[in-house]
Design an enzyme around this catalytic site. Structure first.
Site, PDB file in Angstrom:
ATOM      1  N   HIS A  91      40.631 132.742 -17.185  1.00  0.00           N
ATOM      2  CA  HIS A  91      40.210 133.366 -15.919  1.00  0.00           C
ATOM      3  C   HIS A  91      41.254 134.387 -15.460  1.00  0.00           C
ATOM      4  CE1 HIS A  91      38.068 129.307 -15.016  1.00  0.00           C
ATOM      5  NE2 HIS A  91      37.121 130.183 -15.272  1.00  0.00           N
ATOM      6  N   LYS A 126      27.541 120.763  -9.874  1.00  0.00           N
ATOM      7  CA  LYS A 126      28.771 120.287 -10.504  1.00  0.00           C
ATOM      8  C   LYS A 126      29.526 119.329  -9.589  1.00  0.00           C
ATOM      9  CE  LYS A 126      29.720 124.206 -13.597  1.00  0.00           C
ATOM     10  NZ  LYS A 126      30.648 125.320 -13.884  1.00  0.00           N
ATOM     11  N   ARG A 130      32.697 134.826 -23.218  1.00  0.00           N
ATOM     12  CA  ARG A 130      33.364 134.130 -24.317  1.00  0.00           C
ATOM     13  C   ARG A 130      32.484 134.119 -25.555  1.00  0.00           C
ATOM     14  NH1 ARG A 130      34.509 129.183 -20.423  1.00  0.00           N
ATOM     15  NH2 ARG A 130      32.525 130.018 -19.756  1.00  0.00           N
ATOM     16  N   SER A 147      37.246 125.465 -18.234  1.00  0.00           N
ATOM     17  CA  SER A 147      37.881 124.489 -17.343  1.00  0.00           C
ATOM     18  C   SER A 147      37.566 123.072 -17.811  1.00  0.00           C
ATOM     19  CB  SER A 147      37.383 124.679 -15.911  1.00  0.00           C
ATOM     20  OG  SER A 147      37.764 125.941 -15.422  1.00  0.00           O
TER      21      SER A 147
END
Ligand code: ADP
Length: 160
Positions: free
Chosen positions: A17, A41, A90, A128
């Site tokens: 990040h 989440k 990514r 993460s």
């Protein structure tokens, strides 16, 4: 003045990040890093904690602002006077989902564009959730998290 928004859950902010933040801050006059509330989440850090961690690792970047929001991203960007969303892309899994979100955001706010910065090769597979998993097993984290926040992370895991 060109303002961009970099949204995410940042639970916690990783070196991947931070790499995107540094590069985007070089491109835009102002970058707002926005911690988005994601009802789906179950976060490790509270919104306030995530904001504070991001602030701590971006103190040397004067054109970076940190905020949080529970609005729709398209509405948030409009309210903050931004017409660009920055996303990190990514290897593999990000593309389909990000492409769909970019199209939806543009539909909701036709003035809004999404710009993708390719992940640095060092952080291509970093997320993460992967860091949390590694932390749980006691792995060395200095390649994945900014040094300044590792103690906070260890404390959360109950390993400090
Ligand atoms: P995560 O998937 O790690 O939980 P977030 O939801 O906080 O991440 O992601 C916010 C944004 O940062 C997304 O655009 C995501 O693609 C991007 N991002 C996450 N990890 C990386 C990384 N290692 N390199 C580049 N971009 C990343």
């Amino acid at each position: 003045m060109k303002t961009a928004v970099y949204p995410g859950s940042f639970d916690p902010i990783t070196s991947g990040h931070l790499n995107i933040i540094r590069r985007a801050a070089n491109i835009f006059d102002r970058l707002i890093v926005c911690v988005m509330v994601n009802a789906g989440k179950n976060p490790m850090f509270t919104l306030e904690e995530r904001e504070a961690l991001i602030r701590r690792v971006t103190t040397d970047l004067p054109n970076v602002e940190v905020d949080c929001s529970n609005e729709l991203l398209a509405d948030y960007a409009r309210r903050r006077g931004s017409c660009v969303i920055v996303k990190g892309l990514r290897a593999g899994s990000d593309f389909e989902n990000e492409f769909q979100m970019a199209l939806v955001n543009r539909k909701l706010n036709p003035e809004l564009d999404t710009m993708f910065l390719t992940a640095d090769s060092r952080y291509m597979y970093l997320s993460s959730s992967m860091v949390k998993e590694l932390g749980y097993y006691g792995a060395e984290l200095s390649d994945f998290l900014p040094e300044e926040i590792i103690p906070d992370f260890q404390k959360k895991l109950g390993k400090l």
